[in-house]
Design an enzyme around this catalytic site. Structure first.
Site, PDB file in Angstrom:
ATOM      1  N   CYS A 106       0.832  -1.200   0.000  1.00  0.00           N
ATOM      2  CA  CYS A 106       0.000   0.000   0.000  1.00  0.00           C
ATOM      3  C   CYS A 106       0.868   1.252   0.000  1.00  0.00           C
ATOM      4  O   CYS A 106       1.748   1.411   0.859  1.00  0.00           O
ATOM      5  CB  CYS A 106      -0.914   0.011   1.215  1.00  0.00           C
ATOM      6  N   HIS A 176       3.695  -5.974  -7.317  1.00  0.00           N
ATOM      7  CA  HIS A 176       3.214  -4.883  -8.169  1.00  0.00           C
ATOM      8  C   HIS A 176       4.451  -4.200  -8.740  1.00  0.00           C
ATOM      9  O   HIS A 176       5.296  -3.721  -7.981  1.00  0.00           O
ATOM     10  CB  HIS A 176       2.389  -3.896  -7.346  1.00  0.00           C
ATOM     11  N   ARG A 233      -7.123  -2.607 -10.504  1.00  0.00           N
ATOM     12  CA  ARG A 233      -7.922  -1.541 -11.113  1.00  0.00           C
ATOM     13  C   ARG A 233      -8.619  -1.962 -12.399  1.00  0.00           C
ATOM     14  O   ARG A 233      -9.634  -1.375 -12.777  1.00  0.00           O
ATOM     15  CB  ARG A 233      -7.026  -0.324 -11.371  1.00  0.00           C
TER      16      ARG A 233
END
Length: 375
Positions: A106, A176, A233
């Site tokens: 995050c 990521h 997303r």
């Protein structure tokens, strides 16, 4: 294609819904699961370990799973090894989930300023301590982790973090391909995913970043050699993407191109599920408002109507407004592309002196824990 193995759980096709704050609650997971035919792994939004241990009311609602969710997957956030260990032990002892994922990815300031999320892997000893406590307290539950490349281009951590995770018994790692400083801007670095897979070949590596279609997912696996994909997303306003992913990996059909009428039906179902989950129709519809722009992206809808849809407060009002649209519109060209946040950040908010020493973790304790869940 080799099935993805997360402990005792076989994930086929190897597709995982990324935990997203305020998004991947039980209603959204239900929609994604329905479109996938129950195939894949669907992770809860971020649960803070302190709030879980303290049995915060909101947190206890967020960890509620529908009886059809198998396996039940919880993502935990924490910065204090002892608190993380207690939260994991609670999940294992009380049978609250079947899989635990740890958040080290995050990038939002309220998380990184506490030393959590994508800031934490920079502190190698702290990362190791947290992973060790989590694995030791998990019993038979598999523990995985999700991370970013690092804090910024000058402080890259993912290879060290991956090695530590493998040594401490983590079952799988998701990367990521962006730094915290990039936030969601620029292009995800898929080469980093390939390097991580080469670095820790003994455990599954999942790739995350810029997967907007089933073809993107297949291409990522082909180009990086990763064992599965994590989709975030790309599914905003498109829960049917998980049906596309199943079709793409299994070669069983074509991809969804819903008309606006079909999209409107999903919107109403999503808002209805939120109201049932929250226990209040109006609050459910209000929570749904954030999804309107994602669902309607690319369709010919006037600005005034878009504003009206974004301030509805009842299912009847939402249904009435949707009925006024030209529902015969086909799926818009280009609507499969990027959605959600695309901005970067020039600076990552960190605790004072955080970058002085990658090993010293003095001052990071239970006081740094967030007390609310959901990101």
């Amino acid at each position: 294609m080799t099935p993805l193995q997360i402990g005792p759980h076989t994930v086929q096709p190897p597709v995982v819904l990324a935990p997203m704050a305020g998004i991947t609650n039980a209603p959204f997971r239900t929609l994604c699961r329905e479109f996938s035919g129950g195939k894949g792994l669907f992770v809860s939004e971020m649960i803070t370990t302190r709030a879980l241990v303290e049995r915060n009311e909101k947190t206890m609602q967020l960890i509620h799973f529908d009886e059809t969710e198998k396996p039940r997957s919880i993502q935990l956030y924490g910065v204090d090894p002892d608190t993380v260990g207690k939260a994991v032990r609670m999940i294992a002892d009380e049978d609250l989930a079947d899989h635990i994922d740890l958040n080290f990815g995050c990038p939002v300031p309220k998380v990184t300023r506490k030393g959590g999320g994508s800031a934490l892997p920079y502190k190698r000893h702290l990362l190791r301590s947290i992973l060790r406590e989590a694995v030791a307290n998990a019993g038979a539950l598999p523990v995985t982790m999700k991370m970013r490349k690092g804090i910024d281009d000058d402080h890259i951590t993912y290879l060290d973090a991956g090695r530590i995770a493998a040594e401490e018994g983590v079952t799988a790692i998701a990367l990521h391909g962006r730094t915290a400083a990039q936030h969601y801007g620029g292009t995800a670095d898929w080469d980093a995913i390939a390097r991580l897979k080469e670095h820790v070949p003994e455990i599954p590596v999942l790739g995350n970043g810029d997967i907007w279609s089933a073809d993107d997912a297949r291409r990522m696996m082909r180009e990086t050699g990763c064992d599965g994909v994590v989709v975030g997303r790309g599914c905003l306003g498109r829960p049917w993407l998980f049906g596309d992913l199943v079709a793409g990996f299994e070669g069983t059909g074509t991809y969804a191109e819903p008309t606006l009428k079909e999209v409107a039906a999903v919107m109403l179902r999503h808002a209805t599920l939120l109201g049932e989950w929250i226990g209040d129709e109006a609050r459910g519809v209000i929570d749904f408002r954030k999804h309107v722009a994602w669902y309607t992206k690319g369709f010919s809808i006037g600005s005034e109507m878009r504003r009206s849809l974004a301030v509805t407060s009842s299912l009847d009002e939402l249904e009435s407004l949707l009925s006024e649209l030209d529902l015969d519109q086909p799926w818009p060209a280009g609507a499969d592309g990027p959605r959600g946040r695309t901005s970067g950040r020039n600076r990552v908010v960190l605790p004072d002196g955080w970058l002085d020493d990658p090993y010293d973790c003095a001052g990071v304790d239970a006081d740094a824990e967030l007390d609310t869940s959901g990101g």
